[in-house]
Structure formats: C-alpha cells, structure tokens
Design a protein around this motif. Structure first.
Motif, PDB file in Angstrom:
ATOM      1  N   ARG A 138      -1.509  -1.914  -0.669  1.00 16.29           N
ATOM      2  CA  ARG A 138      -0.383  -2.869  -0.743  1.00 16.29           C
ATOM      3  C   ARG A 138       0.204  -3.153   0.634  1.00 16.29           C
ATOM      4  O   ARG A 138       0.915  -4.121   0.806  1.00 16.29           O
ATOM      5  CB  ARG A 138       0.699  -2.326  -1.662  1.00 16.29           C
ATOM      6  CG  ARG A 138       0.303  -2.337  -3.126  1.00 16.29           C
ATOM      7  CD  ARG A 138       1.532  -2.469  -3.992  1.00 16.29           C
ATOM      8  NE  ARG A 138       2.198  -3.749  -3.796  1.00 16.29           N
ATOM      9  CZ  ARG A 138       3.508  -3.922  -3.930  1.00 16.29           C
ATOM     10  NH1 ARG A 138       4.282  -2.912  -4.241  1.00 16.29           N
ATOM     11  NH2 ARG A 138       4.045  -5.118  -3.747  1.00 16.29           N
ATOM     12  N   ASP A 139      -0.077  -2.258   1.602  1.00 19.53           N
ATOM     13  CA  ASP A 139       0.358  -2.517   2.984  1.00 19.53           C
ATOM     14  C   ASP A 139       1.866  -2.686   3.092  1.00 19.53           C
ATOM     15  O   ASP A 139       2.353  -3.489   3.881  1.00 19.53           O
ATOM     16  CB  ASP A 139      -0.328  -3.765   3.537  1.00 19.53           C
ATOM     17  CG  ASP A 139      -0.934  -3.538   4.922  1.00 19.53           C
ATOM     18  OD1 ASP A 139      -1.770  -4.351   5.330  1.00 19.53           O
ATOM     19  OD2 ASP A 139      -0.534  -2.568   5.590  1.00 19.53           O
ATOM     20  N   ILE A 140       2.617  -1.956   2.282  1.00 18.95           N
ATOM     21  CA  ILE A 140       4.078  -1.979   2.345  1.00 18.95           C
ATOM     22  C   ILE A 140       4.551  -0.544   2.486  1.00 18.95           C
ATOM     23  O   ILE A 140       4.125   0.328   1.732  1.00 18.95           O
ATOM     24  CB  ILE A 140       4.689  -2.589   1.068  1.00 18.95           C
ATOM     25  CG1 ILE A 140       4.302  -4.056   0.941  1.00 18.95           C
ATOM     26  CG2 ILE A 140       6.210  -2.432   1.086  1.00 18.95           C
ATOM     27  CD1 ILE A 140       4.719  -4.666  -0.386  1.00 18.95           C
ATOM     28  N   GLN A 141       5.413  -0.319   3.464  1.00 13.21           N
ATOM     29  CA  GLN A 141       5.938   1.035   3.668  1.00 13.21           C
ATOM     30  C   GLN A 141       7.281   1.187   2.954  1.00 13.21           C
ATOM     31  O   GLN A 141       8.111   0.279   2.988  1.00 13.21           O
ATOM     32  CB  GLN A 141       6.114   1.312   5.160  1.00 13.21           C
ATOM     33  CG  GLN A 141       4.796   1.348   5.917  1.00 13.21           C
ATOM     34  CD  GLN A 141       5.001   1.618   7.379  1.00 13.21           C
ATOM     35  OE1 GLN A 141       5.286   2.751   7.776  1.00 13.21           O
ATOM     36  NE2 GLN A 141       4.868   0.596   8.183  1.00 13.21           N
TER      37      GLN A 141
ATOM     38  N   TYR B 247       1.279   0.850  12.403  1.00 17.03           N
ATOM     39  CA  TYR B 247       2.173  -0.291  12.572  1.00 17.03           C
ATOM     40  C   TYR B 247       2.993  -0.118  13.841  1.00 17.03           C
ATOM     41  O   TYR B 247       3.449   0.984  14.150  1.00 17.03           O
ATOM     42  CB  TYR B 247       3.143  -0.404  11.394  1.00 17.03           C
ATOM     43  CG  TYR B 247       2.479  -0.566  10.047  1.00 17.03           C
ATOM     44  CD1 TYR B 247       1.964   0.538   9.380  1.00 17.03           C
ATOM     45  CD2 TYR B 247       2.374  -1.810   9.434  1.00 17.03           C
ATOM     46  CE1 TYR B 247       1.353   0.405   8.150  1.00 17.03           C
ATOM     47  CE2 TYR B 247       1.769  -1.941   8.194  1.00 17.03           C
ATOM     48  CZ  TYR B 247       1.262  -0.831   7.561  1.00 17.03           C
ATOM     49  OH  TYR B 247       0.663  -0.962   6.341  1.00 17.03           O
TER      50      TYR B 247
ATOM     51  N   VAL C 200      -2.005   2.100   0.820  1.00 17.50           N
ATOM     52  CA  VAL C 200      -2.579   1.223   1.845  1.00 17.50           C
ATOM     53  C   VAL C 200      -3.070  -0.097   1.260  1.00 17.50           C
ATOM     54  O   VAL C 200      -3.083  -1.114   1.942  1.00 17.50           O
ATOM     55  CB  VAL C 200      -3.711   1.905   2.626  1.00 17.50           C
ATOM     56  CG1 VAL C 200      -3.157   3.008   3.481  1.00 17.50           C
ATOM     57  CG2 VAL C 200      -4.791   2.432   1.701  1.00 17.50           C
TER      58      VAL C 200
ATOM     59  N   TYR D 291       3.910   8.214   7.212  1.00 23.14           N
ATOM     60  CA  TYR D 291       4.230   7.906   8.606  1.00 23.14           C
ATOM     61  C   TYR D 291       5.507   8.630   9.022  1.00 23.14           C
ATOM     62  O   TYR D 291       6.437   8.775   8.230  1.00 23.14           O
ATOM     63  CB  TYR D 291       4.486   6.400   8.779  1.00 23.14           C
ATOM     64  CG  TYR D 291       3.356   5.518   8.334  1.00 23.14           C
ATOM     65  CD1 TYR D 291       3.176   5.211   6.991  1.00 23.14           C
ATOM     66  CD2 TYR D 291       2.461   4.988   9.254  1.00 23.14           C
ATOM     67  CE1 TYR D 291       2.135   4.397   6.569  1.00 23.14           C
ATOM     68  CE2 TYR D 291       1.417   4.170   8.846  1.00 23.14           C
ATOM     69  CZ  TYR D 291       1.261   3.879   7.506  1.00 23.14           C
ATOM     70  OH  TYR D 291       0.232   3.077   7.097  1.00 23.14           O
TER      71      TYR D 291
ATOM     72  N   TYR E 165      11.148  -6.081   8.010  1.00 19.36           N
ATOM     73  CA  TYR E 165      11.913  -5.089   7.287  1.00 19.36           C
ATOM     74  C   TYR E 165      13.378  -5.261   7.653  1.00 19.36           C
ATOM     75  O   TYR E 165      13.709  -5.730   8.750  1.00 19.36           O
ATOM     76  CB  TYR E 165      11.469  -3.671   7.659  1.00 19.36           C
ATOM     77  CG  TYR E 165      10.151  -3.250   7.044  1.00 19.36           C
ATOM     78  CD1 TYR E 165       8.943  -3.646   7.612  1.00 19.36           C
ATOM     79  CD2 TYR E 165      10.123  -2.468   5.893  1.00 19.36           C
ATOM     80  CE1 TYR E 165       7.738  -3.268   7.038  1.00 19.36           C
ATOM     81  CE2 TYR E 165       8.918  -2.085   5.321  1.00 19.36           C
ATOM     82  CZ  TYR E 165       7.734  -2.489   5.893  1.00 19.36           C
ATOM     83  OH  TYR E 165       6.530  -2.113   5.322  1.00 19.36           O
TER      84      TYR E 165
ATOM     85  N   TYR F 122      -4.206   1.983   9.848  1.00 21.27           N
ATOM     86  CA  TYR F 122      -2.990   1.418   9.266  1.00 21.27           C
ATOM     87  C   TYR F 122      -1.776   1.810  10.104  1.00 21.27           C
ATOM     88  O   TYR F 122      -0.724   2.148   9.581  1.00 21.27           O
ATOM     89  CB  TYR F 122      -2.841   1.875   7.812  1.00 21.27           C
ATOM     90  CG  TYR F 122      -3.707   1.089   6.876  1.00 21.27           C
ATOM     91  CD1 TYR F 122      -5.076   1.347   6.781  1.00 21.27           C
ATOM     92  CD2 TYR F 122      -3.178   0.065   6.095  1.00 21.27           C
ATOM     93  CE1 TYR F 122      -5.887   0.617   5.932  1.00 21.27           C
ATOM     94  CE2 TYR F 122      -3.980  -0.672   5.240  1.00 21.27           C
ATOM     95  CZ  TYR F 122      -5.334  -0.394   5.167  1.00 21.27           C
ATOM     96  OH  TYR F 122      -6.127  -1.120   4.317  1.00 21.27           O
TER      97      TYR F 122
ATOM     98  N   LYS G 117       5.692 -10.124   4.045  1.00 18.18           N
ATOM     99  CA  LYS G 117       4.535  -9.873   4.900  1.00 18.18           C
ATOM    100  C   LYS G 117       3.620 -11.079   4.931  1.00 18.18           C
ATOM    101  O   LYS G 117       3.572 -11.879   3.973  1.00 18.18           O
ATOM    102  CB  LYS G 117       3.759  -8.643   4.417  1.00 18.18           C
ATOM    103  CG  LYS G 117       3.098  -8.833   3.047  1.00 18.18           C
ATOM    104  CD  LYS G 117       2.325  -7.579   2.640  1.00 18.18           C
ATOM    105  CE  LYS G 117       1.697  -7.776   1.263  1.00 18.18           C
ATOM    106  NZ  LYS G 117       0.957  -6.562   0.819  1.00 18.18           N
TER     107      LYS G 117
ATOM    108  N   SER H  28       3.114   4.948   1.864  1.00 19.29           N
ATOM    109  CA  SER H  28       2.521   3.653   1.526  1.00 19.29           C
ATOM    110  C   SER H  28       1.250   3.828   0.711  1.00 19.29           C
ATOM    111  O   SER H  28       0.519   4.803   0.879  1.00 19.29           O
ATOM    112  CB  SER H  28       2.205   2.899   2.819  1.00 19.29           C
ATOM    113  OG  SER H  28       1.410   1.763   2.588  1.00 19.29           O
TER     114      SER H  28
END
Lengths: 113, 115
Positions: free
Chosen positions: A99-102, B103, A97, A33, B36, B101, B49, A95
């Motif tokens: 785990r959906d954590i950036q 955000y 995907v 991203y 975050y 995905y 999350k 990321s």
C-alpha cells in the motif's frame, strides 16, 4: 484496530546513559521505520526493516545507535552513551509495502540533560 | 541520491483562499511522492500519494497535489483553506526503481490559516 504504539512517550536521561525506545507496529505490517525529528526540523530517516531482509541502516548517525526487530513485530531503538544532540522526538512507522502508506506512532520525546 | 525540498518554512493564507504548499524532489529513478500532515499534538497522517497515472491526485480533507515531471515538483493544493488546516506538512519521496522502500522527507512547511 490498534495503531502504532511507542513507549515511553517521554524519556529524560542524563548524558552518557543508554536508552531503549520501543515500537509496536500495526499487526501484519511487514515494514517498520525509525525517524528522528529534532525541534523545528523535518524527519530524518534512521533505519528501515522489511520482513526478513537485512535492515537498511544507512541513516543511523553513529555507532551509538542500533535497532533490532523481532520477526515482524516489536522493534527497539537503542542509543548508547547519549549526548545532548540526541534530544529529539523519535518516530516509528509501519507499513504494508503493497500500500506504500506509513502509519506513524505518537513518538518518544527524548531529552538528554 | 534522493532528496526533497520544501522551500517555505511557513505559509500564511486567509481562510477561504486557495493554498499551495511547495515541494520539489530529486531521484534517479521513477518517483513515488507523498504528502503527510502533522496536527498539533498528534502523529503524522497520510494525506495523498502519487504512484502512476493522472498527474492530479486527490486526497483526504479536500487536498490535492499535482505531479509535474518536467519541473520535478509535487505541490500540495486546496481550493479553499480552513482554519483547521493549520498544521505542519511534509512531502516525501521514494525511488521506485531503487529496490527499497526507503522514504526521504522534506523539512516540513508550517501552514497557518488565518480567520
């Protein structure tokens, strides 16, 4: 292991010049991203790459902005004919995907004079 | 369209007191919600999350957040604030039914914990 690496950390350029910002994601992360963070403001989504799918470019503010990614590795964000309003911190994140954590890099601070 | 609102630019709280940082969201599908934190001169770090399951989510550094579907909120909380919690906090949402995905982040809330 290494985190997300961005270069340069700071870039000063003159109005009208082109700039290229680089992002090295965490190895194995399929998603990447780019965000823009203007002084005192939140994160503005620019573009998103996921594997071999077509990137989601819906956040790019103008056709002066473009980004590429080579496979699942390095990405470059290019800003052509920079304007003063492009001055901001440009953040890259990668990321897994599942785990959906950036995971964010430290950013590139761009100053357009 | 997805959106996130953080109505407070800054929250001040005394050390040892409970803290709340507010977040409301709007998505057309099921929301996946995130917090975050950005410490001074450091990059953004994931805190916690909500995907599914318990509405109360526990995360790093003693933080927790409560998902409230009827109020479309996901407020960040901590029972006892520390001076070291002073930072910029961002709420983010992803539409789990959108097929992407992507955000959307809020504008951030600066938390200042006073000694």
């Amino acid at each position: 292991g290494a985190g997300v690496s961005q270069s340069p950390s700071n870039k000063v350029t003159e109005k009208g010049k082109d700039v290229e910002l680089r992002c090295d994601p965490i190895s194995g992360h399929t998603a990447l991203y780019w965000y823009r963070q203007r002084l005192g403001q939140g994160l503005e989504f620019l573009i998103y790459f996921q594997g071999n799918s077509a990137p989601d470019k819906s956040g790019l503010p103008s056709d002066r902005f473009s980004a590429e990614r080579t496979g699942e590795s390095v990405s470059t964000l290019t800003i052509q004919r920079t304007q003063q309003e492009d001055s901001a911190v440009y953040l890259c994140a990668s990321s897994l995907v599942t785990r959906d954590i950036q995971y964010f890099g430290a950013g590139t601070r761009l100053s357009v004079l | 369209a997805q959106s996130v609102a953080q109505p407070e630019d800054q929250v001040n709280v005394a050390e040892g007191n409970p803290l709340t940082v507010k977040c409301t969201y709007s998505v057309s599908g099921n929301p996946y919600l995130f917090w975050y934190v950005q410490y001074p001169n450091r990059g953004l770090q994931f805190l916690l999350k909500y995907i599914t399951g318990d509405n109360l989510v526990k995360g790093s550094y003693g933080f927790e957040a409560e998902f409230n579907k009827s109020q479309t909120s996901f407020h960040l909380k901590k029972p006892s604030a520390l001076v070291s919690d002073s930072a910029l906090y961002f709420c983010a949402v992803r539409d789990a039914d959108s097929g992407t995905y992507k955000y959307i982040f809020g504008t951030g809330t600066r938390l200042k914990v006073l000694a």
